[in-house]
Motif scaffolding. Structure first.
Motif, PDB file in Angstrom:
ATOM      1  N   LYS A 159       0.830  -1.204   0.000  1.00 14.37           N
ATOM      2  CA  LYS A 159       0.000   0.000   0.000  1.00 14.37           C
ATOM      3  C   LYS A 159       0.867   1.258   0.000  1.00 14.37           C
ATOM      4  O   LYS A 159       0.505   2.281  -0.578  1.00 14.37           O
ATOM      5  CB  LYS A 159      -0.930   0.005   1.218  1.00 14.37           C
ATOM      6  N   GLN A 160       2.029   1.167   0.672  1.00 16.27           N
ATOM      7  CA  GLN A 160       2.921   2.315   0.715  1.00 16.27           C
ATOM      8  C   GLN A 160       3.493   2.592  -0.675  1.00 16.27           C
ATOM      9  O   GLN A 160       3.654   3.744  -1.077  1.00 16.27           O
ATOM     10  CB  GLN A 160       4.058   2.059   1.709  1.00 16.27           C
ATOM     11  N   LYS A 163       0.935   4.319  -2.592  1.00 15.42           N
ATOM     12  CA  LYS A 163       0.463   5.490  -1.854  1.00 15.42           C
ATOM     13  C   LYS A 163      -1.005   5.358  -1.453  1.00 15.42           C
ATOM     14  O   LYS A 163      -1.798   6.298  -1.570  1.00 15.42           O
ATOM     15  CB  LYS A 163       0.673   6.751  -2.677  1.00 15.42           C
ATOM     16  N   ALA A 164      -1.361   4.164  -0.998  1.00 13.81           N
ATOM     17  CA  ALA A 164      -2.720   3.934  -0.501  1.00 13.81           C
ATOM     18  C   ALA A 164      -2.818   4.372   0.955  1.00 13.81           C
ATOM     19  O   ALA A 164      -1.814   4.708   1.591  1.00 13.81           O
ATOM     20  CB  ALA A 164      -3.084   2.456  -0.634  1.00 13.81           C
ATOM     21  N   ASP A 165      -4.022   4.364   1.480  1.00 12.58           N
ATOM     22  CA  ASP A 165      -4.254   4.763   2.860  1.00 12.58           C
ATOM     23  C   ASP A 165      -3.542   3.812   3.819  1.00 12.58           C
ATOM     24  O   ASP A 165      -3.732   2.601   3.764  1.00 12.58           O
ATOM     25  CB  ASP A 165      -5.755   4.749   3.155  1.00 12.58           C
ATOM     26  N   LEU A 166      -2.689   4.364   4.688  1.00 12.89           N
ATOM     27  CA  LEU A 166      -1.906   3.555   5.619  1.00 12.89           C
ATOM     28  C   LEU A 166      -2.447   3.630   7.049  1.00 12.89           C
ATOM     29  O   LEU A 166      -1.775   3.224   7.991  1.00 12.89           O
ATOM     30  CB  LEU A 166      -0.437   4.007   5.611  1.00 12.89           C
ATOM     31  N   THR A 167      -3.648   4.150   7.212  1.00 11.93           N
ATOM     32  CA  THR A 167      -4.236   4.267   8.548  1.00 11.93           C
ATOM     33  C   THR A 167      -4.462   2.885   9.152  1.00 11.93           C
ATOM     34  O   THR A 167      -5.000   1.987   8.492  1.00 11.93           O
ATOM     35  CB  THR A 167      -5.582   5.009   8.482  1.00 11.93           C
ATOM     36  N   THR A 170      -9.254   0.308  12.792  1.00 13.47           N
ATOM     37  CA  THR A 170      -9.829   0.643  14.102  1.00 13.47           C
ATOM     38  C   THR A 170     -10.136  -0.617  14.901  1.00 13.47           C
ATOM     39  O   THR A 170      -9.927  -0.664  16.115  1.00 13.47           O
ATOM     40  CB  THR A 170     -11.121   1.446  13.914  1.00 13.47           C
ATOM     41  N   ASN A 220     -13.296  -1.129   9.804  1.00 16.70           N
ATOM     42  CA  ASN A 220     -13.716   0.278   9.871  1.00 16.70           C
ATOM     43  C   ASN A 220     -14.858   0.519  10.854  1.00 16.70           C
ATOM     44  O   ASN A 220     -15.388   1.628  10.943  1.00 16.70           O
ATOM     45  CB  ASN A 220     -14.114   0.774   8.483  1.00 16.70           C
TER      46      ASN A 220
END
Length: 232
Positions: A159-160, A163-167, A170, A220
């Motif tokens: 993902k890095q 450049k995807a979301d790295l959050t 939850t 999520n």
């Protein structure tokens, strides 16, 4: 082999089963998963002793149980000592062996591990690797499995990289409702309560937990829901 009566066999088997179950619990998950050759051998031996007690009349029952328990104690003792002493751990578990280094096969390591290239290729194919040229490092673990580091060009994009979301997620996906009942243990671990679940259900037009056959919380915080009456 001496004859053994039906009820004696049932009694021996039941007691052996109970003792074996108890010993399996106290020996821990490492023994059950047979992570190393040592644990693999001890696991087989313990099972063989239990089978001998259950089926062989010539084997005195009490002596067999003592043998079973003592073997388990020795296994636990050696495992404990190996945790304290790297030398003992090396003696019992051996150490990982580098089979491929910098893309080159180590013939010496293959010979010391008593392996051939057919064995290596089989282990690679099990990881969907069909060419040696794709491998940068390959390490033969103490449990006989092969850990592989692919060459950079053959590694999948992360993902890095794209450049995807790295959050960080939850929640970890967990079972919240099973067969119309709350799985309160999982709710507690996730710091959630029944009211939170009901709010999620009402948003989807569900007014009772009993209507739900299975519900799983997603990373999520959303709920994946399967109703009992879904027409399937």
């Amino acid at each position: 082999m001496g004859d053994i009566s039906f009820w004696e066999m049932i009694w021996r088997t039941t007691v052996s089963f109970a003792v074996l179950l108890f010993l399996a619990r106290i020996m821990g998950k490492k023994q059950i998963s047979q992570l190393t050759f040592f644990h693999y051998v001890t696991g087989i031996t313990i099972g063989s002793i239990a089978a001998e007690i259950a089926s062989q009349k010539e084997t005195p029952f009490v002596d067999g149980i003592i043998s079973l328990v003592w073997w388990a104690i020795l296994t636990i003792l050696m495992t404990y000592i190996s945790q304290l002493s790297p030398k003992v751990r090396l003696l019992l578990d051996d150490e990982p062996t580098i089979i491929i280094k910098d893309g080159n096969i180590s013939v010496k390591s293959l010979k010391s591990s008593r392996m051939n290239m057919d064995d290596v290729m089989m282990l690679l194919r099990e990881q969907s690797i069909f060419s040696i040229d794709d491998v940068e490092y390959a390490v033969l673990e103490t449990n006989g499995e092969l850990s592989v580091l692919k060459k950079v060009a053959e590694q999948g994009a992360t993902k890095q990289d794209v450049k995807a979301d790295l959050t960080a997620p939850t929640y970890i996906p967990s079972e919240i409702i099973s067969d119309g009942k709350l799985v309160r243990k999982n709710l507690k671990e996730l710091n959630l309560d029944e009211e939170w679940v009901m709010k999620k259900l009402r948003k989807q037009g569900i007014h009772s937990i009993k209507e739900v056959y299975f519900a799983q919380i997603q990373t999520n915080g959303s709920l994946s829901i399967n109703l009992k009456d879904n027409g399937l």
